[in-house]
Design an enzyme around this catalytic site. Sequence first.
Site, PDB file in Angstrom:
ATOM      1  N   GLU A  86       4.595  10.553  -6.012  1.00 22.78           N
ATOM      2  CA  GLU A  86       4.131   9.068  -6.530  1.00 22.78           C
ATOM      3  C   GLU A  86       2.832   9.735  -7.256  1.00 22.78           C
ATOM      4  OE1 GLU A  86       2.561   5.717  -4.296  1.00 22.78           O
ATOM      5  OE2 GLU A  86       3.010   4.335  -6.158  1.00 22.78           O
TER       6      GLU A  86
ATOM      7  N   CYS B  54       2.678   0.408  -8.665  1.00 21.44           N
ATOM      8  CA  CYS B  54       3.762   1.134  -7.863  1.00 21.44           C
ATOM      9  C   CYS B  54       4.871   1.226  -8.713  1.00 21.44           C
ATOM     10  CB  CYS B  54       4.080   0.100  -6.743  1.00 21.44           C
ATOM     11  SG  CYS B  54       3.895  -1.538  -7.201  1.00 21.44           S
TER      12      CYS B  54
ATOM     13  N   GLU C  55       5.461  -3.397   1.061  1.00 22.09           N
ATOM     14  CA  GLU C  55       5.704  -3.208  -0.446  1.00 22.09           C
ATOM     15  C   GLU C  55       4.912  -1.670  -0.659  1.00 22.09           C
ATOM     16  OE1 GLU C  55       7.359  -5.009  -2.374  1.00 22.09           O
ATOM     17  OE2 GLU C  55       7.633  -6.614  -0.815  1.00 22.09           O
ATOM     18  N   LEU C  56       5.681  -0.606  -0.934  1.00 23.28           N
ATOM     19  CA  LEU C  56       5.083   0.614  -0.865  1.00 23.28           C
ATOM     20  C   LEU C  56       5.052   1.314  -2.333  1.00 23.28           C
ATOM     21  CD1 LEU C  56       6.615   1.609   2.694  1.00 23.28           C
ATOM     22  CD2 LEU C  56       4.203   0.443   1.982  1.00 23.28           C
TER      23      LEU C  56
ATOM     24  N   GLY D 253       0.841  -1.150  -0.032  1.00 23.30           N
ATOM     25  CA  GLY D 253      -0.070  -0.002   0.122  1.00 23.30           C
ATOM     26  C   GLY D 253       0.862   1.219   0.083  1.00 23.30           C
ATOM     27  N   SER D 254       0.219   2.379   0.387  1.00 25.49           N
ATOM     28  CA  SER D 254       1.009   3.749   0.469  1.00 25.49           C
ATOM     29  C   SER D 254       2.039   3.622   1.248  1.00 25.49           C
ATOM     30  CB  SER D 254       0.061   4.591   0.552  1.00 25.49           C
ATOM     31  OG  SER D 254      -0.654   4.745   1.760  1.00 25.49           O
TER      32      SER D 254
HETATM   33  P1  NAD Z   1      -3.633   2.477   1.139  1.00 20.57           P
HETATM   34  O1  NAD Z   1      -2.076   2.597   1.808  1.00 20.57           O
HETATM   35  O2  NAD Z   1      -4.560   3.568   1.169  1.00 20.57           O
HETATM   36  O3  NAD Z   1      -4.290   1.046   1.536  1.00 20.57           O
HETATM   37  C1  NAD Z   1      -3.704   0.028   1.622  1.00 20.57           C
HETATM   38  C2  NAD Z   1      -4.354  -1.040   2.655  1.00 20.57           C
HETATM   39  O4  NAD Z   1      -4.095  -0.639   3.950  1.00 20.57           O
HETATM   40  C3  NAD Z   1      -5.945  -1.097   2.581  1.00 20.57           C
HETATM   41  O5  NAD Z   1      -6.399  -2.380   2.921  1.00 20.57           O
HETATM   42  C4  NAD Z   1      -6.327  -0.101   3.592  1.00 20.57           C
HETATM   43  O6  NAD Z   1      -7.641  -0.242   3.999  1.00 20.57           O
HETATM   44  C5  NAD Z   1      -5.244  -0.261   4.688  1.00 20.57           C
HETATM   45  N1  NAD Z   1      -5.142   0.535   5.613  1.00 20.57           N
HETATM   46  C6  NAD Z   1      -5.363   2.026   5.390  1.00 20.57           C
HETATM   47  N2  NAD Z   1      -5.332   2.529   6.605  1.00 20.57           N
HETATM   48  C7  NAD Z   1      -4.870   1.711   7.624  1.00 20.57           C
HETATM   49  C8  NAD Z   1      -4.621   1.772   8.958  1.00 20.57           C
HETATM   50  N3  NAD Z   1      -4.424   2.790   9.827  1.00 20.57           N
HETATM   51  N4  NAD Z   1      -4.186   0.628   9.561  1.00 20.57           N
HETATM   52  C9  NAD Z   1      -4.375  -0.656   8.796  1.00 20.57           C
HETATM   53  N5  NAD Z   1      -4.412  -0.565   7.653  1.00 20.57           N
HETATM   54  C10 NAD Z   1      -4.540   0.456   6.947  1.00 20.57           C
HETATM   55  O7  NAD Z   1      -3.132   2.188  -0.457  1.00 20.57           O
HETATM   56  P2  NAD Z   1      -3.892   2.044  -1.648  1.00 20.57           P
HETATM   57  O8  NAD Z   1      -4.230   3.291  -2.112  1.00 20.57           O
HETATM   58  O9  NAD Z   1      -4.854   1.113  -1.447  1.00 20.57           O
HETATM   59  O10 NAD Z   1      -2.801   1.746  -2.603  1.00 20.57           O
HETATM   60  C11 NAD Z   1      -1.879   2.474  -3.420  1.00 20.57           C
HETATM   61  C12 NAD Z   1      -0.522   2.433  -3.004  1.00 20.57           C
HETATM   62  O11 NAD Z   1      -0.024   1.071  -2.902  1.00 20.57           O
HETATM   63  C13 NAD Z   1       0.517   3.227  -3.642  1.00 20.57           C
HETATM   64  O12 NAD Z   1       1.171   3.877  -2.815  1.00 20.57           O
HETATM   65  C14 NAD Z   1       1.186   1.919  -4.474  1.00 20.57           C
HETATM   66  O13 NAD Z   1       2.227   2.535  -5.117  1.00 20.57           O
HETATM   67  C15 NAD Z   1       1.097   1.049  -3.246  1.00 20.57           C
HETATM   68  N6  NAD Z   1       1.583  -0.421  -4.057  1.00 20.57           N
HETATM   69  C16 NAD Z   1       2.851  -1.059  -3.780  1.00 20.57           C
HETATM   70  C17 NAD Z   1       3.178  -2.115  -4.504  1.00 20.57           C
HETATM   71  C18 NAD Z   1       4.406  -2.683  -4.298  1.00 20.57           C
HETATM   72  O14 NAD Z   1       4.634  -3.945  -4.413  1.00 20.57           O
HETATM   73  N7  NAD Z   1       5.655  -2.150  -3.899  1.00 20.57           N
HETATM   74  C19 NAD Z   1       2.066  -2.740  -5.326  1.00 20.57           C
HETATM   75  C20 NAD Z   1       0.851  -2.284  -5.391  1.00 20.57           C
HETATM   76  C21 NAD Z   1       0.597  -0.746  -4.801  1.00 20.57           C
END
Ligand code: NAD
Length: 478
Positions: free
Chosen positions: A380, A286, A251-252, A231-232
């Site tokens: 990003e 990402c 993995e960000l 995620g982010s």
């Molecule tokens: P996000 O961080 O908003 O959410 C990811 C997950 O985290 C979701 O399930 C969300 O509900 C959960 N989450 C949010 N707040 C939380 C908290 N306080 N506690 C626990 N869990 C929480 O990310 P997104 O918008 O779904 O995805 C986009 C991001 O993911 C981009 O930054 C992208 O680059 C990254 N990404 C990285 C990879 C990699 O392999 N490096 C792959 C895909 C996406």
Amino acid sequence: MKETLIHYPHFIGEKQYEGTEKIIVQDKYLNSALATISNGTETEVNLAVQAAREAFNTTKLTPAKRAELLYTAAELFKERKEELAETITMEAGKVITDARAEVDRGIQTFIAAAEEGKRITGHTVPVDGQSGNENRIAFTIRKPVGVIAAITPFNFPFNLTAHKVAPALASGNTLVIKPSEKTPVSAMKMAEILLEAGFPPGYINVVNGYGHETGSHLLKHSGVNMYTFTGSPDIGKLIKNNTGIRKVTLELGSNAPNIVHHDAENIKSIAESCVEKGMMNNGQACISVQRVYVHDSVADIFLEEAKAAAEAMIVGNPLEADTQVGPMIDKRSTERIESWVNEAVMEGAEIVAGGRRKGSIYFPTILTAVKSSMKVVCEEVFAPVIVVESYNNFEEAIKEANQSRFGLQAGVFTSNIHLAMDAAAQLEFGGVIINDVSTFRADVMPYGGIKDSGIGKEGPKYAIEEMTDEKLIVLKTH
Ligand code: NAD
């Protein structure tokens, strides 16, 4: 809300578990309700972790059995491929051809994990190399960590969930999955299919809900041994700061650079590739191409070809076979990128293609004359936007590429092997792709970033290492 809307509650043990509050999951193109999920409270999180713990403690599967069940699941995914692809398209807005490709990749991820799970090894430790230890034999074995919490993002709801679920199961762990609340249906279907394949109840649990609520409860639960998060970067940091001394892989995000040198073969096809992989999944990957550094002498032709490629892209309904760019995940994300592009233009950037929005669709956009301080460069973008800058010497391009808080993957195009190897050595990234874009990923490769792009690796073989603890055994022989 329509009466017929399918509700996906939580998946705990062997049953669907109702919650109290419901969240609507939108069809991202139609902008209408597609399904509902439950919003998990502390109670459901506790039940899910408890079910995973109980399964881990009481129902052991041999490596061969785990592999067999994973192969069976892969067959079931194949049978339901079209349904899974349409689910991805509707819940994520991903164009159908890419959604089908995502399901195919997810199936390969499951198969690779099944294979890797059959050859988990430790190593011999030559303790007798130190005098005094001659009568000892030492070796290590790898044991599953236990209960793994998998928190997943919206952008590849099937394959990125597979990258956590498949290696965790292949190495004997049990799981609590918290999918993105924006795209939870793919994960619910995956869990259902894994149970149908024969995994015992409790091996795979899904708690749905918002990150800041359900996710937070999951972070606090002391019964979880490891967190695997995609995620982010902001949420990644929050997870690392809230999980104490437990294992975490993150993995960000990134703002992937791609260097195009004057000696690279076929500038036209490189320009087309940069556009295609900058706009694929609406730029929401990402490792999407974001920053492109092109040598002065080929910059004009590159921009001309890139503009033609971006303007030729078919934008619209993601369920239609020819569409290449569909809606972004939500209107807020589209408005964010619109404001970033407008801000860049106010500061002197020039629009080569696109630069406009229609609802939650942002048109494939190319910017040039950008500055490194602009958000479209240093943050990003996670949208169908690439920035193209020219450079004079190769070292300068590498320096620019490294000027980022992120470090996931970089692409370099050159036919000079010495320059390619210099770039490979100097680029500060988890992966350097030569003569292809930063977006290249084979699901078996070690995948993960440095700096703010994360810690730990995915790819079934590498994820299994993260998801197992190495245990040392020393045998005194006489
Ligand atoms: P996000 O961080 O908003 O959410 C990811 C997950 O985290 C979701 O399930 C969300 O509900 C959960 N989450 C949010 N707040 C939380 C908290 N306080 N506690 C626990 N869990 C929480 O990310 P997104 O918008 O779904 O995805 C986009 C991001 O993911 C981009 O930054 C992208 O680059 C990254 N990404 C990285 C990879 C990699 O392999 N490096 C792959 C895909 C996406």
